[in-house]
Design a protein around this motif. Sequence first.
Motif, PDB file in Angstrom:
ATOM      1  N   GLN A   1       0.833  -1.212   0.000  1.00  0.00           N
ATOM      2  CA  GLN A   1       0.000   0.000   0.000  1.00  0.00           C
ATOM      3  C   GLN A   1       0.865   1.260   0.000  1.00  0.00           C
ATOM      4  N   LEU A   2       1.910   1.271   0.821  1.00  0.00           N
ATOM      5  CA  LEU A   2       2.811   2.432   0.883  1.00  0.00           C
ATOM      6  C   LEU A   2       3.491   2.681  -0.459  1.00  0.00           C
ATOM      7  N   SER A   3       3.778   1.616  -1.189  1.00  0.00           N
ATOM      8  CA  SER A   3       4.472   1.756  -2.481  1.00  0.00           C
ATOM      9  C   SER A   3       3.622   2.493  -3.518  1.00  0.00           C
ATOM     10  N   HIS A   4       2.322   2.539  -3.313  1.00  0.00           N
ATOM     11  CA  HIS A   4       1.421   3.242  -4.242  1.00  0.00           C
ATOM     12  C   HIS A   4       1.295   4.726  -3.919  1.00  0.00           C
ATOM     13  N   SER A   5       1.879   5.153  -2.813  1.00  0.00           N
ATOM     14  CA  SER A   5       1.868   6.570  -2.457  1.00  0.00           C
ATOM     15  C   SER A   5       3.107   7.243  -3.045  1.00  0.00           C
ATOM     16  N   LYS A   6       2.893   8.234  -3.884  1.00  0.00           N
ATOM     17  CA  LYS A   6       4.017   8.943  -4.498  1.00  0.00           C
ATOM     18  C   LYS A   6       4.917   9.555  -3.418  1.00  0.00           C
ATOM     19  N   PHE A   7       4.297  10.134  -2.378  1.00  0.00           N
ATOM     20  CA  PHE A   7       5.062  10.765  -1.299  1.00  0.00           C
ATOM     21  C   PHE A   7       5.851   9.730  -0.500  1.00  0.00           C
ATOM     22  N   ARG A   8       5.182   8.684   0.000  1.00  0.00           N
ATOM     23  CA  ARG A   8       5.858   7.678   0.846  1.00  0.00           C
ATOM     24  C   ARG A   8       6.952   6.940   0.064  1.00  0.00           C
ATOM     25  N   SER A   9       6.701   6.643  -1.190  1.00  0.00           N
ATOM     26  CA  SER A   9       7.685   5.882  -1.967  1.00  0.00           C
ATOM     27  C   SER A   9       8.846   6.746  -2.464  1.00  0.00           C
ATOM     28  N   SER A  10       8.778   8.046  -2.205  1.00  0.00           N
ATOM     29  CA  SER A  10       9.880   8.923  -2.627  1.00  0.00           C
ATOM     30  C   SER A  10      11.049   8.903  -1.642  1.00  0.00           C
ATOM     31  N   PHE A  11      10.867   8.290  -0.483  1.00  0.00           N
ATOM     32  CA  PHE A  11      11.923   8.260   0.535  1.00  0.00           C
ATOM     33  C   PHE A  11      12.818   7.045   0.350  1.00  0.00           C
ATOM     34  N   HIS A  12      14.112   7.295   0.421  1.00  0.00           N
ATOM     35  CA  HIS A  12      15.118   6.239   0.317  1.00  0.00           C
ATOM     36  C   HIS A  12      16.307   6.622   1.190  1.00  0.00           C
ATOM     37  N   LEU A  13      17.011   5.621   1.686  1.00  0.00           N
ATOM     38  CA  LEU A  13      18.239   5.896   2.429  1.00  0.00           C
ATOM     39  C   LEU A  13      19.346   6.196   1.430  1.00  0.00           C
ATOM     40  N   ASN A  14      20.129   7.226   1.716  1.00  0.00           N
ATOM     41  CA  ASN A  14      21.263   7.524   0.850  1.00  0.00           C
ATOM     42  C   ASN A  14      22.508   6.790   1.367  1.00  0.00           C
ATOM     43  N   LYS A  15      23.594   6.964   0.674  1.00  0.00           N
ATOM     44  CA  LYS A  15      24.848   6.276   1.020  1.00  0.00           C
ATOM     45  C   LYS A  15      25.293   6.605   2.443  1.00  0.00           C
ATOM     46  N   LYS A  16      25.175   7.880   2.820  1.00  0.00           N
ATOM     47  CA  LYS A  16      25.570   8.309   4.163  1.00  0.00           C
ATOM     48  C   LYS A  16      24.713   7.639   5.239  1.00  0.00           C
ATOM     49  N   ASP A  17      23.413   7.548   4.974  1.00  0.00           N
ATOM     50  CA  ASP A  17      22.506   6.883   5.916  1.00  0.00           C
ATOM     51  C   ASP A  17      22.909   5.423   6.098  1.00  0.00           C
ATOM     52  N   LYS A  18      23.187   4.745   4.991  1.00  0.00           N
ATOM     53  CA  LYS A  18      23.554   3.328   5.047  1.00  0.00           C
ATOM     54  C   LYS A  18      24.893   3.130   5.769  1.00  0.00           C
ATOM     55  N   GLU A  19      25.821   4.052   5.555  1.00  0.00           N
ATOM     56  CA  GLU A  19      27.107   3.981   6.254  1.00  0.00           C
ATOM     57  C   GLU A  19      26.912   4.176   7.756  1.00  0.00           C
TER      58      GLU A  19
END
Length: 159
Positions: free
Chosen positions: A50-68
Motif C-alpha cells: 500500500q505504501l508503495s502506491h503513495s508517491k510521497f511515501r515511496s519517494s523516501f530512500h536511504l542515501n549512502k551516508k545513511d547506510k554507512e
Amino acid sequence: MKYEEGNLFPDMEKTESARKEQIQSFPFDPAISEKDSTILSINLDQLFEQLSHSKFRSSFHLNKKDKEYIAKKGLLTIRKHAADFIVKRLAPSVIPNDGKQTPMGHVHPVFIAQHATGCCCRQCFYKWHHIPPSISLSLQQQQYAVNVIMHWIELQVSR
C-alpha cells in the motif's frame, strides 16, 4: 552524521530513568521482529504494498551516508534510536507540534523511515496504521511502529 537528542516536549518529559526503562522493554532482538510481522493483525507485506502506491511515501530512500551510519552503529542501535523516537515523538496522546515533530531531511535514518512508513506523526499513523491519534500508544503499538520502521530500514540497507 551525528544523532543529537533534543527535548521537544519539556512539560511532557518523563524522568530519564522512567524513559530508559520503557525503552529497555522494547524487543531489541532482531529474531523477535522477524517472527512477529503481524502485530495488531497487520501484515507488513500488505502495508508496504500500500505504501508503495503513495508517491510521497515511496519517494523516501536511504542515501549512502545513511547506510554507512547504519553499518557503523549497527541495527540494534538503530532499533534503540527508533524506540526512543517513538516513545518521545509518536506515543503521547497529545503532541503540541504534531505533523512537524519528525525532520524531513537526512538527519537520522529513522526519520526517513518514519516518513516512508507513515509513522512520522499521529495523523499519518492513523491514516496508514488505523490507530487513533487521541490515545497514548500502548507498548504493543509502540513496538509495532518500531518493527515497521526497522523492516523498512532493513529492506533499504539490503538494496
